[in-house]
Design a protein around this motif. Sequence first.
Motif, PDB file in Angstrom:
ATOM      1  N   ALA A 283       0.806  -1.217   0.000  1.00  0.00           N
ATOM      2  CA  ALA A 283       0.000   0.000   0.000  1.00  0.00           C
ATOM      3  C   ALA A 283       0.838   1.266   0.000  1.00  0.00           C
ATOM      4  CB  ALA A 283      -0.935   0.012   1.212  1.00  0.00           C
ATOM      5  N   LEU A 284       1.953   1.290   0.731  1.00  0.00           N
ATOM      6  CA  LEU A 284       2.668   2.547   0.969  1.00  0.00           C
ATOM      7  C   LEU A 284       4.109   2.576   0.489  1.00  0.00           C
ATOM      8  CD1 LEU A 284       1.508   3.412   4.616  1.00  0.00           C
ATOM      9  CD2 LEU A 284       0.387   3.895   2.432  1.00  0.00           C
ATOM     10  N   GLY A 285       4.661   1.444   0.144  1.00  0.00           N
ATOM     11  CA  GLY A 285       6.094   1.417  -0.140  1.00  0.00           C
ATOM     12  C   GLY A 285       6.887   0.998   1.079  1.00  0.00           C
ATOM     13  N   TYR A 286       6.207   0.766   2.175  1.00  0.00           N
ATOM     14  CA  TYR A 286       6.802   0.151   3.371  1.00  0.00           C
ATOM     15  C   TYR A 286       5.693  -0.605   4.082  1.00  0.00           C
ATOM     16  CZ  TYR A 286       4.945   4.285   5.914  1.00  0.00           C
ATOM     17  OH  TYR A 286       4.139   5.270   6.453  1.00  0.00           O
ATOM     18  N   PRO A 287       6.008  -1.510   5.003  1.00  0.00           N
ATOM     19  CA  PRO A 287       4.963  -2.327   5.631  1.00  0.00           C
ATOM     20  C   PRO A 287       3.968  -1.465   6.408  1.00  0.00           C
ATOM     21  CG  PRO A 287       7.137  -3.266   6.030  1.00  0.00           C
ATOM     22  CD  PRO A 287       7.368  -1.909   5.428  1.00  0.00           C
ATOM     23  N   LEU A 288       2.683  -1.695   6.141  1.00  0.00           N
ATOM     24  CA  LEU A 288       1.620  -1.009   6.857  1.00  0.00           C
ATOM     25  C   LEU A 288       0.943  -2.019   7.769  1.00  0.00           C
ATOM     26  CD1 LEU A 288      -0.178   1.464   7.343  1.00  0.00           C
ATOM     27  CD2 LEU A 288      -1.584   0.715   5.409  1.00  0.00           C
ATOM     28  N   LEU A 289       0.992  -1.756   9.078  1.00  0.00           N
ATOM     29  CA  LEU A 289       0.364  -2.633  10.052  1.00  0.00           C
ATOM     30  C   LEU A 289      -0.843  -1.966  10.684  1.00  0.00           C
ATOM     31  CD1 LEU A 289       3.052  -4.271   9.778  1.00  0.00           C
ATOM     32  CD2 LEU A 289       2.727  -4.887  12.180  1.00  0.00           C
ATOM     33  N   GLU A 290      -1.847  -2.782  11.003  1.00  0.00           N
ATOM     34  CA  GLU A 290      -3.045  -2.310  11.687  1.00  0.00           C
ATOM     35  C   GLU A 290      -3.315  -3.205  12.886  1.00  0.00           C
ATOM     36  OE1 GLU A 290      -7.842  -1.534  10.872  1.00  0.00           O
ATOM     37  OE2 GLU A 290      -6.477  -1.945   9.207  1.00  0.00           O
ATOM     38  N   ASN A 350      10.647  -2.449  13.186  1.00  0.00           N
ATOM     39  CA  ASN A 350      11.643  -1.400  13.397  1.00  0.00           C
ATOM     40  C   ASN A 350      11.121  -0.097  12.787  1.00  0.00           C
ATOM     41  OD1 ASN A 350      14.129   0.279  12.791  1.00  0.00           O
ATOM     42  ND2 ASN A 350      15.041  -1.427  13.924  1.00  0.00           N
ATOM     43  N   LEU A 351      11.215   0.982  13.546  1.00  0.00           N
ATOM     44  CA  LEU A 351      10.716   2.269  13.059  1.00  0.00           C
ATOM     45  C   LEU A 351      11.420   2.691  11.775  1.00  0.00           C
ATOM     46  CD1 LEU A 351      10.399   4.303  16.374  1.00  0.00           C
ATOM     47  CD2 LEU A 351       8.548   3.397  14.967  1.00  0.00           C
ATOM     48  N   ASP A 352      12.676   2.332  11.626  1.00  0.00           N
ATOM     49  CA  ASP A 352      13.414   2.735  10.432  1.00  0.00           C
ATOM     50  C   ASP A 352      12.950   1.986   9.181  1.00  0.00           C
ATOM     51  OD1 ASP A 352      14.983   4.591  11.827  1.00  0.00           O
ATOM     52  OD2 ASP A 352      16.369   3.007  12.472  1.00  0.00           O
ATOM     53  N   ASP A 353      12.204   0.899   9.387  1.00  0.00           N
ATOM     54  CA  ASP A 353      11.642   0.173   8.239  1.00  0.00           C
ATOM     55  C   ASP A 353      10.325   0.783   7.767  1.00  0.00           C
ATOM     56  OD1 ASP A 353      13.726  -1.630   8.248  1.00  0.00           O
ATOM     57  OD2 ASP A 353      12.687  -3.074   9.547  1.00  0.00           O
ATOM     58  N   LEU A 354       9.777   1.706   8.547  1.00  0.00           N
ATOM     59  CA  LEU A 354       8.500   2.343   8.183  1.00  0.00           C
ATOM     60  C   LEU A 354       8.761   3.611   7.385  1.00  0.00           C
ATOM     61  CD1 LEU A 354       6.515   1.882  11.516  1.00  0.00           C
ATOM     62  CD2 LEU A 354       6.626   0.372   9.530  1.00  0.00           C
TER      63      LEU A 354
END
Length: 357
Positions: A283-290, A350-354
Motif C-alpha cells: 500500500a505505501l512502499g513500506y509495511p503497513l500494520l493495523e 523497526n521504526l526505520d523500516d517504516l
Amino acid sequence: MKLRTEALLAAALLVLACGAPTAEPTAETAAAVEPALERIGLGSCLRQDLPQPIFDAILEDDFELFVFLGDNVYGDVESEDLRELRDAYAMQAEAEGFSRLRQAGVPLAATWDDHDYGLNDAGADFFGREEAQRIFEDFWDVPPDSERASRTGVYDAVTYGPPGRRVQLILLDTRYFRSPLRLTDERGAPGKERYMPDPDPDKTMLGEDQWAWLGQVLQEEADLRILASSIQVIADGHGYEAWRQLPAERDRLYALLRETGANGVVMISGDRHRGGIYRHDDALGYPLLELTASSFNSPSSSGEEAGPHRLGPTYRPENYGALSIDWTSRSVTLEVRGMDGEPVLEETLNLDDLRAE
C-alpha cells in the motif's frame, strides 16, 4: 506514569530556567524536553450496562496515554432529543471500570463509532449528528474554545514528545460525513454479511474538509504516526463496516499517505468485537500494520473470518491493545492483550523500516 511525566517535565523546565535566568521557559522549550511516549493503550466497544473488569489489567499496565476507538458507549437513539445517548454517557461516567481509569489521571483520547454516534451503522444521514457531537465533546472534556470544537465532526490530531521521538496521534471521524454503504445481495454470506464494496467514486468516508485537513497534518514532523480509524482499514475478510466497502476512498487514503511522504504510519481500529493484527506490504512502499482491539466487555460469539492481510488468528474474548515504543532500539510492538493483561497476539517492527525507499 502521568506523575513521572509531570515530574520530568517540571524538572526539565527548572533546568532551563536556571540555565537562562533572564528568560522564562516557553511552550517551545517545554515541548523540546517533553518525555517521549513509550506505552500507549487502546480499545473499543465498551458497554456501560455490563461489568468492566478488564480495567484491572489496563490500570496495571500503567499506560501514558489511552485511546478510545469508538463504541465507547452503547446509546443508540429512538427519541429525537437523543435521550438514550445522553443516558448512556451518564451511566458510563459512573461505571466502576471506566471511572477508575479516568480518576487515575491517565491521559485519554477518543473518537467515536456508530453506537456512541447514536445509531447502528449510521453515517452522514443521521438526523442527530450535530447534537451527538456536542454530547461527545462534553463527555470527553473537549475545550469549547479549542480548534477541535470549532470543526464539524470529531476528528483531531495531537503530537507528543520531543524531536526524534515524536508521536503523532491522528483521530479520524468515519461517521459524520460517510456516505451510505451498499447493502449486500446475500445477507449473512461469508464476506457479504451486511455490505458489499461500492465502486461509486462520488461516495466518501471522510468528507472533503476532513480529507484536506488530513493532508495537512500528515506533513507535520513525526517519527511515529498512529492513524486511528473506528472501523478497520486493511481487513478484507468480512462484509461488515470497513474501508473495503468504499474502495475508492481506501485507495485515496493510501495515495495520500504516499503523496505526503508520511513515514512511520501504524493504524489502529476497533468495532469488530475481536482483536487482530493485519499487514499490507503493497500500500505505501513500506509495511503497513493495523492493530484492531475490540471488545472491552462484549466479546464476539461468531466464528473465525477470512483473513487476507491478517497475521495469525483473531482473538474473540475480551481484549485491549497496547503499543510499546522502544526508542533506543527504535522499534514498535503491537499487541492484543487479554483479560489478564498478557499478550495474545504480537508483532514488532523497526521504526526505520517504516519509510518508503
